[in-house]
Write a protein that holds these residues in place. Structure first.
Motif, mmCIF file in Angstrom:
data_model
loop_
_atom_site.group_PDB
_atom_site.id
_atom_site.type_symbol
_atom_site.label_atom_id
_atom_site.label_comp_id
_atom_site.label_asym_id
_atom_site.label_seq_id
_atom_site.Cartn_x
_atom_site.Cartn_y
_atom_site.Cartn_z
ATOM 1 N N ARG A 151 4.728 9.509 -5.360
ATOM 2 C CA ARG A 151 5.000 8.094 -5.668
ATOM 3 C C ARG A 151 6.130 7.549 -4.800
ATOM 4 N NH1 ARG A 151 4.593 10.080 -11.126
ATOM 5 N NH2 ARG A 151 2.509 9.637 -11.889
ATOM 6 N N THR A 163 -4.606 -1.789 4.944
ATOM 7 C CA THR A 163 -5.159 -1.561 3.613
ATOM 8 C C THR A 163 -5.142 -0.057 3.399
ATOM 9 O OG1 THR A 163 -6.550 -3.523 3.751
ATOM 10 C CG2 THR A 163 -7.135 -1.882 2.094
ATOM 11 N N SER A 173 -5.164 3.340 0.590
ATOM 12 C CA SER A 173 -5.505 3.884 -0.723
ATOM 13 C C SER A 173 -4.339 4.725 -1.213
ATOM 14 C CB SER A 173 -6.754 4.761 -0.646
ATOM 15 O OG SER A 173 -7.860 4.007 -0.264
ATOM 16 N N ARG A 174 -3.926 4.454 -2.435
ATOM 17 C CA ARG A 174 -2.837 5.226 -3.024
ATOM 18 C C ARG A 174 -3.396 6.489 -3.658
ATOM 19 N NH1 ARG A 174 1.661 1.220 -4.860
ATOM 20 N NH2 ARG A 174 2.449 3.179 -5.610
ATOM 21 N N ASP A 178 -3.301 7.320 -6.662
ATOM 22 C CA ASP A 178 -3.948 7.049 -7.954
ATOM 23 C C ASP A 178 -5.286 6.339 -7.809
ATOM 24 O OD1 ASP A 178 -3.272 4.431 -7.305
ATOM 25 O OD2 ASP A 178 -1.892 4.167 -8.981
ATOM 26 N N GLY A 179 -5.707 6.082 -6.555
ATOM 27 C CA GLY A 179 -7.010 5.472 -6.295
ATOM 28 C C GLY A 179 -6.980 3.976 -6.075
ATOM 29 N N THR A 180 -5.884 3.316 -6.392
ATOM 30 C CA THR A 180 -5.781 1.878 -6.159
ATOM 31 C C THR A 180 -5.533 1.627 -4.676
ATOM 32 O OG1 THR A 180 -3.403 1.871 -6.598
ATOM 33 C CG2 THR A 180 -4.868 1.427 -8.462
ATOM 34 N N THR A 181 -5.808 0.412 -4.238
ATOM 35 C CA THR A 181 -5.570 0.073 -2.834
ATOM 36 C C THR A 181 -4.524 -1.032 -2.772
ATOM 37 O OG1 THR A 181 -7.374 -1.537 -2.839
ATOM 38 C CG2 THR A 181 -7.899 0.686 -2.084
ATOM 39 N N ILE A 182 -3.783 -1.024 -1.674
ATOM 40 C CA ILE A 182 -2.807 -2.080 -1.426
ATOM 41 C C ILE A 182 -3.033 -2.587 0.000
ATOM 42 C CG2 ILE A 182 -1.061 -1.240 -3.025
ATOM 43 C CD1 ILE A 182 0.419 -0.052 -0.625
#
Length: 79
Positions: A44, A68, A70-71, A73-77
């Motif tokens: 993190r 873009t 992928s984190r 935890d699976g979310t993208t930023i």
């Protein structure tokens, strides 16, 4: 020679880097060097540091760059 294994279409640079980071952290936990929670918190923290650096770079250059990512935890930023 390009890799042609059955998972060739699913391999990504990001996925391989995530796997490498996880393998190093898990190995250090198994070796008694760190606790498992050290790994999860370090991931993190590393994501936050990398995101902050990319934001700073994109804000201070004249390039119209977008990232873009992928984190873990699976979310993208998008930066």
């Amino acid at each position: 020679m390009p890799y042609e294994g059955e998972d060739a279409g699913r391999l990504t640079v990001g996925g391989e880097l995530n796997q490498l980071a996880a393998n190093v952290a898990i190995g250090r936990s198994m070796g008694g060097v760190h606790w498992r929670t050290d790994y999860s918190e370090a991931v993190r923290l590393g994501e936050e540091i990398a995101s902050a650096i990319l934001r700073e770079v994109t804000d201070t250059t004249l390039e119209d760059a977008h990232f873009t990512l992928s984190r873990f935890d699976g979310t993208t930023i998008t930066i």
